[in-house]
Design an enzyme around this catalytic site. Structure first.
Site, PDB file in Angstrom:
ATOM      1  N   THR A 262      15.384  35.744  46.192  1.00 29.83           N
ATOM      2  CA  THR A 262      15.834  37.022  45.633  1.00 29.83           C
ATOM      3  C   THR A 262      14.645  37.667  44.936  1.00 29.83           C
ATOM      4  OG1 THR A 262      18.086  36.186  45.329  1.00 29.83           O
ATOM      5  CG2 THR A 262      17.466  38.153  44.081  1.00 29.83           C
TER       6      THR A 262
ATOM      7  N   LYS B 275      22.100  41.895  48.263  1.00 26.16           N
ATOM      8  CA  LYS B 275      22.297  40.701  47.419  1.00 26.16           C
ATOM      9  C   LYS B 275      22.554  41.116  45.971  1.00 26.16           C
ATOM     10  CE  LYS B 275      21.854  36.505  45.596  1.00 26.16           C
ATOM     11  NZ  LYS B 275      20.720  35.602  45.834  1.00 26.16           N
TER      12      LYS B 275
ATOM     13  N   LEU C  88      12.468  30.456  47.311  1.00 26.13           N
ATOM     14  CA  LEU C  88      11.644  30.312  46.112  1.00 26.13           C
ATOM     15  C   LEU C  88      12.203  31.168  44.981  1.00 26.13           C
ATOM     16  CD1 LEU C  88       8.334  30.704  48.129  1.00 26.13           C
ATOM     17  CD2 LEU C  88       9.284  28.533  47.281  1.00 26.13           C
TER      18      LEU C  88
ATOM     19  N   LYS D 131      17.697  37.840  35.155  1.00 29.83           N
ATOM     20  CA  LYS D 131      16.616  38.312  36.034  1.00 29.83           C
ATOM     21  C   LYS D 131      17.157  39.296  37.072  1.00 29.83           C
ATOM     22  CE  LYS D 131      15.433  35.761  39.550  1.00 29.83           C
ATOM     23  NZ  LYS D 131      15.562  36.564  40.790  1.00 29.83           N
TER      24      LYS D 131
END
Length: 427
Positions: free
Chosen positions: A95, A170, A64, A238
């Protein structure tokens, strides 16, 4: 395994398909029902809600966008926790903020459910081919129980530590990926401004010191001017916001990463927020008065050595990659993360490069530094190229930040040493 899967976007859909191909029983849920029906035609069970997907599932995968959506799908009415039984494992491939992941771990624990944050790296053919890199944080035993699901979608699924570690890994990988990608954009704009053959420049670089996952991925798109959507500039922005928290926790100054953040913001200001990230080159081309395009040569093309400007741009880009690796490992160390695991993640993920392979081994203590190039070699390479870029008014913030690091290293007596010695400035 009986698996529920929620979120069939750019990444979720190929992951769910690969779970089906591996023989798992998969119940899929997605906001758009067209994709649900498409996968139902491949053998998936359509789910009416996240709770429905979780009912009877051993593992529930989430893919998502953003913390708020994850919380709603996991904890909301008819969410995953409304249908999951004790012992269910949630594999959250989204993430998210590392601290948010820890909050979701606590929410799941109340219901006897185990939460693992497990973001992925890889797009396009990598995702469809089941070759993603997955970085997992949480309970080590639960990680091992999810191996059949992870093996269906990834070539490298690695345990990173407690919940939150997956997303930290990540973001670190993405930091290196962004640096490599944006630096390559700057290099090709300068090369085009110099009148070089950009197809040949790509060929020289992919055979040279600056070969990287990002070079190989984005240059065919740029040369052909075909920017197939695989992500968004806004998504990178983001992620950069999440990086601010990590850097604040570490108390480090990372000039090259800051230049990457500012470059994505600049691209968004030029109207490219919803563009595929390689398309950010369009924010640099008008300043140079050129368009980067060219013929893509076969990877095995027999091209005589060209030297000169081609080799100089190759070396300059490799030097910039190295600074990105320094910053990633410095941040890894400050955050107390497993540097070996981080290296093994990045070498198969979007931050991979030949310089990572070499410098990473040196930083980890497993190899001696290459005698060539030296710090002075990088300084002498950078100065004429950046002087030319400044004269033409080009926008080169990543290469300027990289050159500054090499000058500082030389000024501290490291000039004659191997380039890897400059990591001491961060240690």
């Amino acid at each position: 395994m009986d698996i529920g899967f929620v979120g069939l976007g750019m990444m979720g859909k190929p992951m769910a398909v690969n779970l089906l191909k591996a023989g798992h029983n998969v119940t899929v849920v997605n906001r758009s029902q067209g994709k649900v029906q498409e996968l139902a035609g491949m053998g998936a069970t359509p789910g009416r809600s996240p709770a429905d997907a979780a009912s009877g599932a051993e593992v529930v995968g989430l893919c998502l966008v953003g913390d708020a959506v994850v919380e709603s799908v996991l904890c909301g009415e008819n969410g995953v926790l409304a249908g999951a039984g004790p012992g269910t494992i949630v594999l959250d491939h989204s993430t998210v903020h590392p601290e948010f992941a820890r909050q979701m771990e606590e929410a799941c624990a109340v219901r006897g459910v185990t939460y693992l944050d497990a973001p992925v790296s890889g797009t396009g053919d990598v995702a469809w081919g089941g070759r993603l890199t997955v970085m997992v944080g949480g309970d080590a035993a639960a990680f091992e129980r999810t191996r059949p699901a992870l093996d269906a979608v990834s070539a490298n699924a690695r345990f990173m530590g407690p919940v939150g570690s997956g997303n930290m890994a990540k973001l670190l990988n993405n930091m290196v990926k962004d640096i490599n990608q944006l630096g390559v954009l700057e290099t090709f704009v300068l090369g085009a401004k110099q009148g070089l053959d950009c197809g040949l420049l790509f060929h020289v670089m992919r055979k040279g010191a600056s070969v990287s996952r990002q070079l190989e991925r984005i240059l065919p798109k740029i040369l052909d001017r075909s920017f197939e959507q695989t992500s968004y500039v806004s998504t990178n922005i983001k992620d950069q916001g999440l990086m601010e928290w990590m850097i604040g926790q570490a108390g480090l100054e990372l000039p090259l990463r800051n230049a990457a953040r500012d470059s994505w913001l600049y691209a968004a200001e030029q109207g490219l927020a919803d563009a595929d990230p390689p398309e950010a080159i369009k924010a640099l081309e008008p300043i140079a008065g050129i368009e980067v395009a060219g013929e893509l040569l076969p990877s095995d093309a027999d091209v005589p050595p060209h030297g000169g400007a081609y080799d100089a741009l190759d070396r300059m880009t490799a030097a910039m990659y190295e600074v990105g690796v320094f910053e990633a490992f410095a941040l890894t160390a400050k955050l107390g993360m497993d540097a070996q695991a981080m290296y093994e993640v990045m070498r198969t993920a979007s931050g991979a490069s030949a310089r990572l392979e070499r410098i990473g081994r040196v930083i980890l203590g497993g190899a001696s530094g290459d005698p060539e190039p030296s710090v002075d070699d990088y300084v002498s390479c950078y100065e004429p190229l950046l002087a030319e870029a400044r004269r033409d008014g080009l926008r080169m913030p990543l290469h300027e930040a990289s050159a500054s690091l090499w000058r500082r290293a030389a000024g501290q007596g490291l000039g004659s040493g191997p380039s890897s010695a400059a990591y001491a400035l961060y240690a």
